[in-house]
Design a protein around this motif. Structure first.
Motif, PDB file in Angstrom:
ATOM      1  N   VAL A  15       4.198   8.421   3.774  1.00  0.00           N
ATOM      2  CA  VAL A  15       4.538   6.924   3.441  1.00  0.00           C
ATOM      3  C   VAL A  15       5.972   6.700   4.182  1.00  0.00           C
ATOM      4  CG1 VAL A  15       3.522   6.893   1.286  1.00  0.00           C
ATOM      5  CG2 VAL A  15       5.920   7.537   1.456  1.00  0.00           C
ATOM      6  N   GLN A  33       2.205   1.585  -3.651  1.00  0.00           N
ATOM      7  CA  GLN A  33       1.242   2.175  -4.404  1.00  0.00           C
ATOM      8  C   GLN A  33       0.659   3.676  -4.117  1.00  0.00           C
ATOM      9  OE1 GLN A  33      -2.123  -0.695  -3.565  1.00  0.00           O
ATOM     10  NE2 GLN A  33      -0.845  -2.307  -4.454  1.00  0.00           N
ATOM     11  N   GLU A  34       0.900   4.282  -2.893  1.00  0.00           N
ATOM     12  CA  GLU A  34       0.839   5.518  -2.728  1.00  0.00           C
ATOM     13  C   GLU A  34       1.367   6.305  -3.356  1.00  0.00           C
ATOM     14  OE1 GLU A  34      -1.994   8.255  -0.729  1.00  0.00           O
ATOM     15  OE2 GLU A  34      -1.921   6.089  -0.917  1.00  0.00           O
ATOM     16  N   CYS A  35       2.735   6.127  -3.484  1.00  0.00           N
ATOM     17  CA  CYS A  35       4.007   7.011  -4.184  1.00  0.00           C
ATOM     18  C   CYS A  35       4.202   6.643  -5.759  1.00  0.00           C
ATOM     19  CB  CYS A  35       5.190   7.114  -3.335  1.00  0.00           C
ATOM     20  SG  CYS A  35       5.952   5.475  -3.295  1.00  0.00           S
ATOM     21  N   PRO A  52       0.765  -1.210   0.024  1.00  0.00           N
ATOM     22  CA  PRO A  52      -0.083   0.158  -0.187  1.00  0.00           C
ATOM     23  C   PRO A  52       0.813   1.359   0.087  1.00  0.00           C
ATOM     24  CG  PRO A  52      -0.868  -1.450   1.622  1.00  0.00           C
ATOM     25  CD  PRO A  52       0.592  -2.274   1.324  1.00  0.00           C
ATOM     26  N   PHE A  53       2.073   1.385   0.597  1.00  0.00           N
ATOM     27  CA  PHE A  53       2.921   2.461   0.677  1.00  0.00           C
ATOM     28  C   PHE A  53       3.639   2.661  -0.631  1.00  0.00           C
ATOM     29  CE2 PHE A  53       2.607   0.755   4.843  1.00  0.00           C
ATOM     30  CZ  PHE A  53       2.469   1.845   5.878  1.00  0.00           C
ATOM     31  N   GLY A  83      -2.847  12.168   0.688  1.00  0.00           N
ATOM     32  CA  GLY A  83      -2.253  12.658  -0.660  1.00  0.00           C
ATOM     33  C   GLY A  83      -0.758  13.348  -0.041  1.00  0.00           C
ATOM     34  N   THR A 110      -1.863   8.452   6.553  1.00  0.00           N
ATOM     35  CA  THR A 110      -0.823   7.854   5.481  1.00  0.00           C
ATOM     36  C   THR A 110      -1.403   7.438   4.177  1.00  0.00           C
ATOM     37  OG1 THR A 110       0.018   6.830   7.482  1.00  0.00           O
ATOM     38  CG2 THR A 110       0.740   5.984   5.309  1.00  0.00           C
ATOM     39  N   PHE A 111      -2.646   7.275   4.119  1.00  0.00           N
ATOM     40  CA  PHE A 111      -3.062   6.908   2.777  1.00  0.00           C
ATOM     41  C   PHE A 111      -4.203   7.682   2.452  1.00  0.00           C
ATOM     42  CE2 PHE A 111      -1.879   2.527   4.645  1.00  0.00           C
ATOM     43  CZ  PHE A 111      -0.652   2.504   3.894  1.00  0.00           C
ATOM     44  N   ARG A 112      -4.675   8.657   3.320  1.00  0.00           N
ATOM     45  CA  ARG A 112      -5.936   9.469   3.017  1.00  0.00           C
ATOM     46  C   ARG A 112      -5.454  10.902   2.467  1.00  0.00           C
ATOM     47  NH1 ARG A 112     -10.404   7.377   7.502  1.00  0.00           N
ATOM     48  NH2 ARG A 112     -10.157   5.406   6.885  1.00  0.00           N
ATOM     49  N   LEU A 142       2.974  12.736   0.695  1.00  0.00           N
ATOM     50  CA  LEU A 142       3.720  11.730   0.603  1.00  0.00           C
ATOM     51  C   LEU A 142       4.695  11.606   1.579  1.00  0.00           C
ATOM     52  CD1 LEU A 142       4.308  11.413  -3.284  1.00  0.00           C
ATOM     53  CD2 LEU A 142       2.913   9.812  -1.819  1.00  0.00           C
TER      54      LEU A 142
END
Length: 393
Positions: free
Chosen positions: A262, A133-135, A130-131, A257, A253-255, A259
């Protein structure tokens, strides 16, 4: 939590490049013996032990200790990514503060391979997916895993606040100057900010090779005990834990936006705030810090997460040399992970060793004059952030 917890002994061995160290069994035992000797206690006195490592099979901690003694005590193996060492220290601190036991050992070791970090199990979901994917949208092809996360976090700071790449280079150069006085460090050669900038680009415009810490082998250990135990047995009780907290990722962390999260920015800030509240001491009162500079980018982010400077103020903080001798704080007098090295399971306990020696006034050429309050910050993506405050009586 009623018992005052003191640091009775610390020990670590010189860190080395992969392939140049002894096996983890030897390194771990050496560090434990050094900490026991520093505390002036025998292994038979230890009531519990917490072992930290991430590259090894189950019960490596027992394997190390069985070469020292087989006393039948509980041994718990701790695996919390790069925060493993401080997580072991956190558990040891809790055990004593609760009154359950009087004297506990926390130790960590790592026998690493060369090259970038990667996952070991490719047949199941990876915890860092998930981390990553976030970046993913900002990361070019071919960038190693850890560099993706910390590079993206650094890029976020550059975009938000106009921070130039040269600021990260200055942080790396500062680390090298500090490491010159540390015989435990892997890299002791001074490098200039210009040399850091001229090094190989790992992510164009975002990070050079020298801005990343090296894979390293090593070990470190800490003996904690209650103040009453230290007084009874005439142990050194001058350094004690004034506050400690561990935090994991929050919804930002994931909401958000953003970075920066992360790389653990949010959980580092949360853990630090808990420690300041528990200790009744703010960031402005700290004399010396060991913080998690696995990348120069993360050191800069940590300045702001820990409240050493305002959000967005890290460039000014670095340019004013408020992160080194003669400035507001001395950050990573050991040379940090960037120069000392990062044997993951040992890192948090090596940070503790450096800070305890600083507060005892035994850091030789690295000594921070008059140091009485120290802060330790250790972060593992995925995630755990541990912040510990030490005081000297």
């Amino acid at each position: 939590m009623t018992e005052k917890v003191v640091v009775a002994g610390v020990g670590m061995i010189p860190f080395k490049k992969p392939g140049q160290s002894e096996p983890y069994t030897v390194m771990g035992a050496q560090a434990v013996r050094l900490a026991l000797a520093d505390a002036a206690v025998g292994y038979e006195s230890i009531q519990q032990a917490y072992a930290s490592y991430i590259f090894g099979d189950s019960t490596c901690g027992q394997r190390v200790l069985y070469d020292i003694g087989m006393t039948g005590i509980p041994v718990v193996n701790v695996h919390n990514n790069c925060a493993s060492g401080s997580s072991a220290l956190f558990l040891a601190n809790q055990a004593i503060a609760s009154g359950r036991v009087d004297i506990v050992l926390a130790f960590g070791f790592e026998q690493m391979n060369p090259g970038a970090l990667g996952g070991l199990y490719n047949d199941r979901p990876a915890p860092l997916d998930p981390f990553l994917q976030e970046c993913a949208s900002v990361v070019p092809e071919g960038v190693p895993m850890a560099l993706r996360l910390f590079g993206a976090a650094g890029l976020e700071h550059m975009r938000r606040f106009g921070t130039p790449l040269e600021t990260f280079a200055k942080i790396r150069a500062k680390a090298s100057r500090h490491a010159m006085n540390n015989p435990m460090a892997v890299f002791r050669k001074e490098v200039t900010a210009e040399e850091v900038m001229a090094d190989q680009m790992m992510w164009p415009g975002v990070m050079t090779r020298l801005m990343a810490c090296p894979p390293t082998c090593g070990a470190a250990a800490v003996v904690l005990c209650s103040e009453s135990y230290a007084r009874k047995h005439r142990l050194d009780a001058s350094v004690w834990i004034a506050g400690q907290a561990i935090a994991t990722d929050g919804p930002e962390t994931f909401r958000s936006g953003d970075l920066r999260h992360v790389a653990g920015y949010g959980m580092s800030r949360a853990a630090a705030n808990k420690v300041y509240e528990e200790a009744g001491i703010g960031a402005e009162d700290i004399d010396v810090l060991e913080l998690h500079d696995c990348f120069a980018q993360n050191e800069l982010l940590s300045y702001e997460a820990l409240g050493l400077c305002p959000e967005g103020g890290a460039q000014k903080f670095v340019d004013a040399a408020d992160n080194t001798y003669g400035g507001k704080y001395v950050v990573n007098p050991s040379g940090g992970l960037l120069s000392k090295g990062h044997p993951i399971g040992a890192t948090g306990l090596a940070q503790a060793t450096e800070l305890v020696q600083q507060l005892r006034g035994r850091a030789d050429q690295r000594q921070v004059d008059g140091a009485r309050i120290a802060l330790q910050h250790n972060v593992g993506i995925g995630g755990a952030a541990v912040v510990t405050m030490y005081r000297k009586d």
